[in-house]
Motif scaffolding. Structure first.
Motif, mmCIF file in Angstrom:
data_model
loop_
_atom_site.group_PDB
_atom_site.id
_atom_site.type_symbol
_atom_site.label_atom_id
_atom_site.label_comp_id
_atom_site.label_asym_id
_atom_site.label_seq_id
_atom_site.Cartn_x
_atom_site.Cartn_y
_atom_site.Cartn_z
ATOM 1 N N GLN A 1 0.821 -1.209 0.000
ATOM 2 C CA GLN A 1 0.000 0.000 0.000
ATOM 3 C C GLN A 1 0.858 1.263 0.000
ATOM 4 N N HIS A 2 2.047 1.177 0.606
ATOM 5 C CA HIS A 2 2.942 2.333 0.647
ATOM 6 C C HIS A 2 3.729 2.489 -0.654
ATOM 7 N N ASN A 3 3.858 1.419 -1.412
ATOM 8 C CA ASN A 3 4.707 1.446 -2.600
ATOM 9 C C ASN A 3 3.925 1.370 -3.905
ATOM 10 N N ASP A 4 3.065 0.389 -4.022
ATOM 11 C CA ASP A 4 2.298 0.208 -5.257
ATOM 12 C C ASP A 4 1.072 -0.637 -4.939
ATOM 13 N N PRO A 5 -0.076 -0.026 -4.880
ATOM 14 C CA PRO A 5 -1.284 -0.777 -4.522
ATOM 15 C C PRO A 5 -1.681 -1.827 -5.560
ATOM 16 N N GLN A 6 -1.046 -1.809 -6.723
ATOM 17 C CA GLN A 6 -1.334 -2.811 -7.754
ATOM 18 C C GLN A 6 -0.647 -4.154 -7.465
ATOM 19 N N LEU A 7 0.285 -4.145 -6.530
ATOM 20 C CA LEU A 7 1.004 -5.381 -6.206
ATOM 21 C C LEU A 7 0.108 -6.336 -5.427
ATOM 22 N N MET A 8 0.357 -7.614 -5.606
ATOM 23 C CA MET A 8 -0.330 -8.635 -4.815
ATOM 24 C C MET A 8 0.739 -9.485 -4.148
ATOM 25 N N ALA A 9 0.344 -10.196 -3.112
ATOM 26 C CA ALA A 9 1.300 -11.037 -2.383
ATOM 27 C C ALA A 9 0.804 -12.475 -2.394
ATOM 28 N N LEU A 10 1.729 -13.384 -2.661
ATOM 29 C CA LEU A 10 1.401 -14.803 -2.646
ATOM 30 C C LEU A 10 2.375 -15.545 -1.732
ATOM 31 N N PRO A 11 1.892 -16.573 -1.035
ATOM 32 C CA PRO A 11 2.801 -17.351 -0.186
ATOM 33 C C PRO A 11 3.668 -18.273 -1.042
ATOM 34 N N ILE A 12 4.947 -18.323 -0.700
ATOM 35 C CA ILE A 12 5.904 -19.158 -1.421
ATOM 36 C C ILE A 12 6.702 -19.939 -0.372
ATOM 37 N N PRO A 13 6.878 -21.257 -0.555
ATOM 38 C CA PRO A 13 7.703 -22.020 0.388
ATOM 39 C C PRO A 13 9.125 -21.439 0.463
ATOM 40 N N VAL A 14 9.658 -21.386 1.649
ATOM 41 C CA VAL A 14 10.960 -20.742 1.876
ATOM 42 C C VAL A 14 12.071 -21.374 1.038
ATOM 43 N N THR A 15 12.085 -22.706 0.898
ATOM 44 C CA THR A 15 13.155 -23.334 0.110
ATOM 45 C C THR A 15 13.023 -22.990 -1.370
ATOM 46 N N HIS A 16 11.802 -22.785 -1.838
ATOM 47 C CA HIS A 16 11.587 -22.414 -3.232
ATOM 48 C C HIS A 16 12.082 -20.982 -3.477
ATOM 49 N N ILE A 17 11.880 -20.117 -2.489
ATOM 50 C CA ILE A 17 12.388 -18.743 -2.594
ATOM 51 C C ILE A 17 13.913 -18.770 -2.696
ATOM 52 N N LEU A 18 14.542 -19.531 -1.815
ATOM 53 C CA LEU A 18 16.004 -19.615 -1.826
ATOM 54 C C LEU A 18 16.511 -20.195 -3.145
ATOM 55 N N PHE A 19 15.839 -21.209 -3.641
ATOM 56 C CA PHE A 19 16.233 -21.814 -4.914
ATOM 57 C C PHE A 19 16.095 -20.803 -6.055
ATOM 58 N N GLU A 20 15.025 -20.037 -6.057
ATOM 59 C CA GLU A 20 14.821 -19.010 -7.077
ATOM 60 C C GLU A 20 15.919 -17.952 -7.025
ATOM 61 N N LEU A 21 16.405 -17.653 -5.834
ATOM 62 C CA LEU A 21 17.454 -16.652 -5.692
ATOM 63 C C LEU A 21 18.665 -17.002 -6.549
ATOM 64 N N LEU A 22 18.960 -18.284 -6.673
ATOM 65 C CA LEU A 22 20.103 -18.705 -7.479
ATOM 66 C C LEU A 22 19.942 -18.307 -8.943
ATOM 67 N N ALA A 23 18.721 -18.316 -9.427
ATOM 68 C CA ALA A 23 18.462 -18.027 -10.837
ATOM 69 C C ALA A 23 18.245 -16.538 -11.119
ATOM 70 N N LEU A 24 17.980 -15.767 -10.097
ATOM 71 C CA LEU A 24 17.669 -14.349 -10.279
ATOM 72 C C LEU A 24 18.950 -13.509 -10.279
ATOM 73 N N GLU A 25 19.622 -13.507 -11.395
ATOM 74 C CA GLU A 25 20.911 -12.815 -11.479
ATOM 75 C C GLU A 25 20.803 -11.308 -11.257
ATOM 76 N N GLN A 26 19.640 -10.730 -11.531
ATOM 77 C CA GLN A 26 19.472 -9.292 -11.353
ATOM 78 C C GLN A 26 19.200 -8.922 -9.901
ATOM 79 N N VAL A 27 19.085 -9.922 -9.021
ATOM 80 C CA VAL A 27 18.801 -9.686 -7.600
ATOM 81 C C VAL A 27 20.047 -10.023 -6.785
ATOM 82 N N ASP A 28 20.379 -9.120 -5.867
ATOM 83 C CA ASP A 28 21.547 -9.340 -5.013
ATOM 84 C C ASP A 28 21.205 -10.130 -3.757
#
Length: 158
Positions: free
Chosen positions: A86-113
């Motif tokens: 709400q403070h940044n962009d009210p068009q955004l939505m949030a979805l639950p993601i398993p923590v290990t899947h988030i960590l695994f995705e981090l490996l592929a997201l080269e544009q993210v530090d």
């Protein structure tokens, strides 16, 4: 899903090429499990656009504006993610993601530090930062150990 169930799903979904299920099971999954156990939740809410692109935030150093990093915030609840959106962009939505899947995705997201995981609802001052380069380094170390143990080298994970 608990951490072990999450990891089983990642292993089951790994492509068969180049022995990836074995690499996942023996090198990547143990590293993800180690890091996931340092966090307090088994799933986090990630802000996404309507096109399902994760919301990346660029942070700049207070004194040196040329220093910056790109992060994705992981929230402990839908309410926390929604309040932040709400403070940044009210068009955004949030979805639950398993923590290990988030960590695994981090490996592929080269544009993210990094990912910043918030464990306490309402507290955005104390997040746990997981840097992509550190996660990548830990997995490379596990792959090296796996390679040393096996007669055939595992797939090159890059």
């Amino acid at each position: 899903m608990d951490i072990d169930q999450q990891l089983r799903k990642l292993i089951e979904d790994a492509p068969e090429e180049q022995g990836m299920p074995v690499v996942m099971e023996r090198a990547i999954a143990p590293t993800l499990k180690l890091i996931a156990h340092q966090l307090q939740h088994q799933e986090y809410y990630i802000l996404q656009s309507t096109e399902q692109h994760w919301q990346v935030t660029t942070l700049r150093h207070r004194e040196n504006q040329n220093l910056e990093k790109r992060v994705i915030y992981a929230f402990p609840s839908l309410e926390d993610a929604s309040a932040f959106a709400q403070h940044n962009d009210p068009q955004l939505m949030a979805l639950p993601i398993p923590v290990t899947h988030i960590l695994f995705e981090l490996l592929a997201l080269e544009q993210v530090d990094s990912f910043i995981f918030f464990d306490e609802s309402g507290n955005y001052d104390n997040g746990t930062e997981i840097a992509r380069k550190n996660l990548y380094k830990l997995i490379q170390e596990q792959l090296k150990k796996l390679k040393e143990k096996s007669e055939q080298p595992p797939a090159n994970f890059a």
